[in-house]
Design an enzyme around this catalytic site. Structure first.
Site, short mmCIF file in Angstrom:
data_model
loop_
_atom_site.label_atom_id
_atom_site.label_comp_id
_atom_site.label_asym_id
_atom_site.label_seq_id
_atom_site.Cartn_x
_atom_site.Cartn_y
_atom_site.Cartn_z
N THR A 1 4.10 1.75 2.50
CA THR A 1 5.41 1.85 1.86
C THR A 1 6.27 2.87 2.58
O THR A 1 7.44 2.61 2.92
CB THR A 1 5.26 2.22 0.38
OG1 THR A 1 4.60 1.16 -0.31
CG2 THR A 1 6.62 2.46 -0.27
N GLY B 1 4.31 4.30 -4.41
CA GLY B 1 3.19 3.87 -3.60
C GLY B 1 2.19 2.98 -4.30
O GLY B 1 1.26 2.48 -3.68
N GLY C 1 0.83 -1.19 0.00
CA GLY C 1 0.00 0.00 0.00
C GLY C 1 0.87 1.24 0.00
O GLY C 1 2.05 1.20 0.36
N CYS C 2 0.28 2.36 -0.40
CA CYS C 2 1.06 3.59 -0.50
C CYS C 2 1.52 4.08 0.88
O CYS C 2 2.71 4.35 1.09
CB CYS C 2 0.26 4.67 -1.22
SG CYS C 2 -1.42 4.93 -0.58
N TYR C 3 0.59 4.19 1.83
CA TYR C 3 0.97 4.62 3.17
C TYR C 3 1.96 3.66 3.83
O TYR C 3 2.98 4.10 4.39
CB TYR C 3 -0.27 4.76 4.06
CG TYR C 3 -1.22 5.86 3.71
CD1 TYR C 3 -0.84 7.21 3.76
CD2 TYR C 3 -2.54 5.58 3.36
CE1 TYR C 3 -1.74 8.22 3.47
CE2 TYR C 3 -3.45 6.58 3.08
CZ TYR C 3 -3.06 7.90 3.13
OH TYR C 3 -3.95 8.90 2.85
#
Length: 310
Positions: free
Chosen positions: A120, A295, A116-118
């Site tokens: 990461t 992300g 996931g972006c967050y």
């Protein structure tokens, strides 16, 4: 023969970004299902089974269905960009810089879960400190983050951009996930090697792409009460030789008046910063990335390249 790549969900935000990244590649054959047929289950199954690598850009349940369509067809390798398999033990976690040997695990895997972006950004900051023994496993970690609104997909994009949308959002910045039950937390906890469930407070800003993730820590609560330089050295050593993750020099960070969430928009890299003051015994670890780059789409292409030996 060129490897065949099928992007299941190529008309969504992440899928379109991946398709754009692959458009100029002459070493691949991207096979595409007509948009009008994207809900045709039998046709999707045919495309999935024809691919050497299928990149799933779908909601969780749809990704699980796509994986089920490939049961018994192990010749197709899968990269899943949804949340569905990120903590599954049978799936390689697609963060190549996570730890030594992770690139090889991704390269050899049939099943890869794109991060996931967050997470990461957060894991990039936390995991090196855990592996080095600086951050106790039971430390009460808090993660604060802001993302560009494209992270919410087509629906949120429309709500932020179309003033005639019935659910138009006029806010320049808003918090969400207020009950602290965000779906990224299990992933962050597992791959961050944290015993305690971290507090994660995400927000969205009125900008399309970009992301800042912050992990504030008390130096006195870390093993040996390390200096800022020691924390920075751990990150620098962990990411030495990596061309995508850049640890900004401590002296350079100290001169910065601000960090712009959009600085890496449209790029696939990630910058890590160490801010703070030893007078107060506090450090703020910051990750800067594009929510659709490292992300999401950029990481998917990076994982695809590793799986293809490129």
């Amino acid at each position: 023969m060129k490897p065949k790549i099928f992007i299941d969900g190529e008309h969504g935000t992440t899928g379109l970004q991946i398709r754009t990244r692959l458009a100029e590649r002459d070493d691949l054959e991207v096979i595409s299902i007509p948009e009008a047929e994207r809900r045709n289950k039998d046709l999707r199954a045919d495309y999935l089974r024809a691919a050497d690598i299928a990149i799933l850009c779908l909601p969780d349940d749809a990704s699980k269905e796509a994986v089920s369509l490939l049961e018994g067809h192990n010749s197709t390798r899968i990269i899943d960009t949804s949340t569905a398999h990120r903590v599954h033990p049978d799936w390689a976690y697609g963060f190549a810089e996570l730890t030594k040997g992770q690139r090889e695990r991704i390269a050899e895997a049939r099943l890869v879960a794109n991060p996931g972006c967050y997470p990461t950004g957060a894991i990039a900051l936390v995991r090196p400190l855990r592996d080095a023994g600086l951050l106790p496993a039971d430390y009460p970690v808090s993660v604060n983050a802001v993302s560009g609104y494209t992270g919410g997909g087509k629906q949120l994009i429309a709500q932020m951009e179309d003033r005639n949308h019935p659910d138009y959002l006029a806010a320049n910045n808003f918090l969400y996930g207020l009950p602290l039950k965000h779906k990224h937390v299990p992933e962050l906890q597992l791959h961050g090697r944290l015993d305690r469930r971290p507090i994660f407070s995400p927000s969205v800003g009125r900008f399309p792409q970009g992301m800042i993730v912050q992990v504030p820590l008390f130096l006195s609560e870390l093993e040996g009460s390390p200096s800022l330089a020691k924390v920075h050295a751990v990150l620098t050593e962990h990411y030495a030789g990596q061309d995508i993750v850049d640890v900004v020099p401590l002296e350079e960070s100290a001169k910065l008046p601000r960090v712009d969430a959009e600085e890496l928009a449209g790029k696939d890299g990630m910058k890590l910063f160490v801010f703070g003051t030893e007078d107060h015994g506090q450090v703020n670890l910051v990750a800067l990335l594009d929510n659709l780059g490292k992300g999401a789409s950029g990481a998917a292409v990076q994982n695809m390249n590793l799986m293809l030996g490129k």
